[in-house]
Design a protein around this motif. Structure first.
Motif, PDB file in Angstrom:
ATOM      1  N   ARG A  35       0.837  -1.214   0.000  1.00  0.00           N
ATOM      2  CA  ARG A  35       0.000   0.000   0.000  1.00  0.00           C
ATOM      3  C   ARG A  35       0.868   1.259   0.000  1.00  0.00           C
ATOM      4  NH1 ARG A  35      -5.638  -0.109   3.309  1.00  0.00           N
ATOM      5  NH2 ARG A  35      -6.417  -2.130   2.583  1.00  0.00           N
ATOM      6  N   GLU A  36       1.885   1.268   0.853  1.00  0.00           N
ATOM      7  CA  GLU A  36       2.718   2.463   0.948  1.00  0.00           C
ATOM      8  C   GLU A  36       3.459   2.693  -0.368  1.00  0.00           C
ATOM      9  OE1 GLU A  36       6.236   4.432   3.687  1.00  0.00           O
ATOM     10  OE2 GLU A  36       5.157   2.666   4.415  1.00  0.00           O
ATOM     11  N   ALA A  37       3.929   1.615  -0.999  1.00  0.00           N
ATOM     12  CA  ALA A  37       4.614   1.756  -2.288  1.00  0.00           C
ATOM     13  C   ALA A  37       3.661   2.327  -3.336  1.00  0.00           C
ATOM     14  CB  ALA A  37       5.165   0.411  -2.743  1.00  0.00           C
ATOM     15  N   PHE A  38       2.407   1.882  -3.314  1.00  0.00           N
ATOM     16  CA  PHE A  38       1.435   2.394  -4.281  1.00  0.00           C
ATOM     17  C   PHE A  38       1.128   3.871  -4.019  1.00  0.00           C
ATOM     18  CE2 PHE A  38      -2.930   2.791  -6.075  1.00  0.00           C
ATOM     19  CZ  PHE A  38      -2.585   2.549  -7.395  1.00  0.00           C
ATOM     20  N   SER A  39       1.023   4.244  -2.748  1.00  0.00           N
ATOM     21  CA  SER A  39       0.814   5.662  -2.421  1.00  0.00           C
ATOM     22  C   SER A  39       1.971   6.514  -2.909  1.00  0.00           C
ATOM     23  CB  SER A  39       0.644   5.844  -0.910  1.00  0.00           C
ATOM     24  OG  SER A  39      -0.597   5.323  -0.473  1.00  0.00           O
ATOM     25  N   ARG A  40       3.180   5.985  -2.770  1.00  0.00           N
ATOM     26  CA  ARG A  40       4.349   6.707  -3.275  1.00  0.00           C
ATOM     27  C   ARG A  40       4.282   6.852  -4.796  1.00  0.00           C
ATOM     28  NH1 ARG A  40       9.891   4.834  -0.149  1.00  0.00           N
ATOM     29  NH2 ARG A  40       9.227   5.357   1.978  1.00  0.00           N
ATOM     30  N   LEU A  41       3.802   5.800  -5.466  1.00  0.00           N
ATOM     31  CA  LEU A  41       3.658   5.873  -6.920  1.00  0.00           C
ATOM     32  C   LEU A  41       2.695   6.989  -7.313  1.00  0.00           C
ATOM     33  CD1 LEU A  41       4.017   4.607  -9.820  1.00  0.00           C
ATOM     34  CD2 LEU A  41       1.931   3.311  -9.300  1.00  0.00           C
ATOM     35  N   GLY A  70      -9.840  -2.708  -2.246  1.00  0.00           N
ATOM     36  CA  GLY A  70     -10.409  -1.931  -3.342  1.00  0.00           C
ATOM     37  C   GLY A  70     -10.736  -0.509  -2.938  1.00  0.00           C
ATOM     38  N   LEU A  71     -11.192  -0.327  -1.702  1.00  0.00           N
ATOM     39  CA  LEU A  71     -11.493   1.025  -1.224  1.00  0.00           C
ATOM     40  C   LEU A  71     -10.219   1.866  -1.138  1.00  0.00           C
ATOM     41  CD1 LEU A  71     -14.087   0.201   1.577  1.00  0.00           C
ATOM     42  CD2 LEU A  71     -14.537   1.068  -0.729  1.00  0.00           C
ATOM     43  N   PHE A  72      -9.131   1.230  -0.724  1.00  0.00           N
ATOM     44  CA  PHE A  72      -7.858   1.943  -0.694  1.00  0.00           C
ATOM     45  C   PHE A  72      -7.460   2.366  -2.109  1.00  0.00           C
ATOM     46  CE2 PHE A  72      -3.271   1.584  -1.437  1.00  0.00           C
ATOM     47  CZ  PHE A  72      -2.816   2.615  -0.637  1.00  0.00           C
ATOM     48  N   PHE A  73      -7.611   1.465  -3.066  1.00  0.00           N
ATOM     49  CA  PHE A  73      -7.279   1.803  -4.452  1.00  0.00           C
ATOM     50  C   PHE A  73      -8.131   2.989  -4.926  1.00  0.00           C
ATOM     51  CE2 PHE A  73      -8.222   1.165  -9.033  1.00  0.00           C
ATOM     52  CZ  PHE A  73      -6.962   1.460  -9.528  1.00  0.00           C
ATOM     53  N   CYS A  74      -9.416   2.971  -4.625  1.00  0.00           N
ATOM     54  CA  CYS A  74     -10.292   4.080  -5.040  1.00  0.00           C
ATOM     55  C   CYS A  74      -9.858   5.403  -4.416  1.00  0.00           C
ATOM     56  CB  CYS A  74     -11.739   3.772  -4.656  1.00  0.00           C
ATOM     57  SG  CYS A  74     -12.515   2.499  -5.681  1.00  0.00           S
ATOM     58  N   SER A  75      -9.428   5.367  -3.160  1.00  0.00           N
ATOM     59  CA  SER A  75      -8.989   6.615  -2.520  1.00  0.00           C
ATOM     60  C   SER A  75      -7.746   7.166  -3.208  1.00  0.00           C
ATOM     61  CB  SER A  75      -8.731   6.392  -1.031  1.00  0.00           C
ATOM     62  OG  SER A  75      -7.555   5.630  -0.814  1.00  0.00           O
ATOM     63  N   LYS A 103     -16.651  -6.537  -9.355  1.00  0.00           N
ATOM     64  CA  LYS A 103     -17.770  -5.918  -8.648  1.00  0.00           C
ATOM     65  C   LYS A 103     -17.587  -4.456  -8.267  1.00  0.00           C
ATOM     66  CE  LYS A 103     -19.356 -10.280  -6.594  1.00  0.00           C
ATOM     67  NZ  LYS A 103     -19.620 -11.002  -5.313  1.00  0.00           N
ATOM     68  N   LEU A 104     -16.346  -4.001  -8.102  1.00  0.00           N
ATOM     69  CA  LEU A 104     -16.132  -2.679  -7.544  1.00  0.00           C
ATOM     70  C   LEU A 104     -16.240  -1.600  -8.619  1.00  0.00           C
ATOM     71  CD1 LEU A 104     -15.474  -1.692  -4.676  1.00  0.00           C
ATOM     72  CD2 LEU A 104     -13.089  -1.522  -5.383  1.00  0.00           C
ATOM     73  N   THR A 105     -17.050  -0.579  -8.342  1.00  0.00           N
ATOM     74  CA  THR A 105     -17.168   0.556  -9.254  1.00  0.00           C
ATOM     75  C   THR A 105     -16.030   1.528  -8.977  1.00  0.00           C
ATOM     76  OG1 THR A 105     -19.580   0.342  -9.304  1.00  0.00           O
ATOM     77  CG2 THR A 105     -18.633   2.448 -10.002  1.00  0.00           C
ATOM     78  N   LEU A 106     -15.259   1.837 -10.016  1.00  0.00           N
ATOM     79  CA  LEU A 106     -14.067   2.660  -9.859  1.00  0.00           C
ATOM     80  C   LEU A 106     -14.369   4.122 -10.177  1.00  0.00           C
ATOM     81  CD1 LEU A 106     -11.482   0.240 -11.529  1.00  0.00           C
ATOM     82  CD2 LEU A 106     -11.970   0.526  -9.091  1.00  0.00           C
ATOM     83  N   PRO A 107     -13.554   5.067  -9.702  1.00  0.00           N
ATOM     84  CA  PRO A 107     -13.748   6.480 -10.012  1.00  0.00           C
ATOM     85  C   PRO A 107     -13.747   6.726 -11.524  1.00  0.00           C
ATOM     86  CG  PRO A 107     -12.160   6.223  -8.237  1.00  0.00           C
ATOM     87  CD  PRO A 107     -12.436   4.847  -8.756  1.00  0.00           C
TER      88      PRO A 107
END
Length: 415
Positions: A35-41, A70-75, A103-107
């Motif tokens: 998660r932290e690596a993705f936030s850095r990206l 998935g909620l983290f990805f959307c944020s 199933k997850l609706t993305l931004p």
């Protein structure tokens, strides 16, 4: 001209393996590293003022049912949306297993490539055409690239593909194709995913595996991240962006001519310092391999606990906030020939061990004797001692071949 970030193999919330069994392991970093690596990206994408982000497969990590991932990805996609940065996602083999993929609706700034057929998604204002097809099933072994659309004239054409490509036997052979096929397609850039190591080929098209964002175990060593791509005047420039938060390293320490445990410790400590001299702010999880010809070989083989303690003492001296020990592996060899100066008993044992590899009955009995002990060991210990795999896998001939030289060296030292 367009500037974009190309990432792949993010494996959000995939666990890191190899340190959890140790009391000084960085539990929070192990749990949150992807998660932290993705936030850095995402932060780097915004800082670089990229025009868009491409994710070339394996955003998720298989059959996760926890929608918090998935909620983290959307944020994080919301951060890019507020910065006006669109995202193009192609789903790979691990995504095809994921419930969130379906199933997850993305931004609304996130556009996903269809799994039904290859398609072209356009950014007309930038003059960019992206071509791709997501995986419908995990085991997609068709050549998807063969069905990709023709390049759009006058636009920057980017192929997005999750593939093993040719010659990558370490990875499952999904969506196989050849480098020549990609180069002949007429695109300007191929944004690939699936292979976790950075690789690049130049030619009519620039073809890139960015590698995964965060190493997850000792087989994924070295810096990890994505790439920043700048297209200008028909030329493609590629710059690596490192976003990993904990780095796995393999440190080889040459003990040639070492004659004391103090010398061994000093050389290990110097190796650690040299490792941390580059990107010293990133914590390291290190596998130490001791090698070389040394009179201490037999002593080291017989004192694994003390040896590990000496290495851990060097880690503690440097600081556990910067360095963790994954494993100590002994690959030294004795200073003299194994049979030089042996007494009759050792010479007889050497002969028995030499013949044991071909003695099926002896190996069967050895396996039967060892099995009850190995089966009582905790699972985490089995993963830390590779030789135990030879017992559980009934590869006793390999076990004898591996252990015999070290055992003889240790016994020779005790004579």
């Amino acid at each position: 001209m367009p500037r974009f970030v190309h990432a792949a193999d993010i494996h959000l919330d995939s666990p890191l393996h190899g340190l959890a069994a140790y009391p000084d392991a960085p539990a929070a970093q192990l749990r949150n590293a992807t998660r932290e690596a993705f936030s850095r990206l995402v932060s780097r994408t915004i800082e670089e003022q990229a025009d868009f982000l491409v994710i070339a497969g394996d955003l998720y990590d298989g059959g996760w049912r926890d929608h918090n991932t998935g909620l983290f990805f959307c944020s994080e996609m919301g951060r890019l949306r507020r910065a006006g940065i669109p995202v193009f996602v192609l789903f790979g083999n691990h995504d095809a297993e994921s419930e969130m993929t379906r199933k997850l609706t993305l931004p609304d700034n996130v556009r996903c490539f269809s799994a039904r057929r290859a398609e072209t998604l356009r950014l007309d204002g930038l003059g960019v055409a992206l071509h791709g097809q997501s995986f419908r099933d995990k085991a997609t072994e068709d050549n998807l690239a063969a069905r990709y659309p023709e390049p759009v004239p006058g636009m920057l054409n980017i192929g997005v593909l999750h593939t093993a490509l040719e010659g990558h036997s370490a990875h499952a052979r999904y969506a196989p194709c050849t480098l020549d096929e990609l180069q002949a397609r007429g695109y300007d850039y191929w944004a690939l995913g699936h292979v976790h190591d950075y690789q690049r080929w130049d030619g009519p098209a620039t073809v890139v595996f960015p590698g995964n964002l965060q190493g997850r175990h000792i087989r994924e060593t070295g810096p990890r991240g994505a790439v920043l791509v700048h297209a200008q005047d028909g030329r493609i420039a590629v710059e690596r962006l490192f976003v990993d938060v904990l780095r796995w390293e393999s440190l080889a320490v040459d003990l040639t001519e070492c004659t004391s445990m103090a010398e061994v410790a000093a050389r290990v400590g110097a190796g650690f310092e040299s490792l941390l001299a580059v990107d010293g702010g990133i914590p390291r999880a290190v596998r130490v391999t001791l090698e070389g010809s040394t009179p201490l070989h037999g002593e080291l083989f017989g004192n694994a606990v003390q040896l590990r303690s000496e290495v851990l003492a060097q880690v503690a001296t440097i600081g556990n906030e910067r360095l963790w020990l994954e494993k100590v592996r002994l690959a030294t060899r004795e200073h003299a020939r194994p049979d030089a100066g042996r007494g009759d008993a050792l010479a007889s044992l050497a002969q028995i061990l030499a013949e044991a590899e071909g003695d099926a009955e002896l190996l069967r009995q050895l396996g039967a004797d060892l099995a009850p002990f190995v089966n009582k060991l905790p699972p985490e210990l089995r993963t830390q001692v590779p030789l135990l795999d030879l017992v559980t896998g009934a590869r006793l001939d390999a076990l004898v071949r591996e252990v015999a030289p070290d055992l003889l060296a240790h016994l020779a030292r005790l004579e």
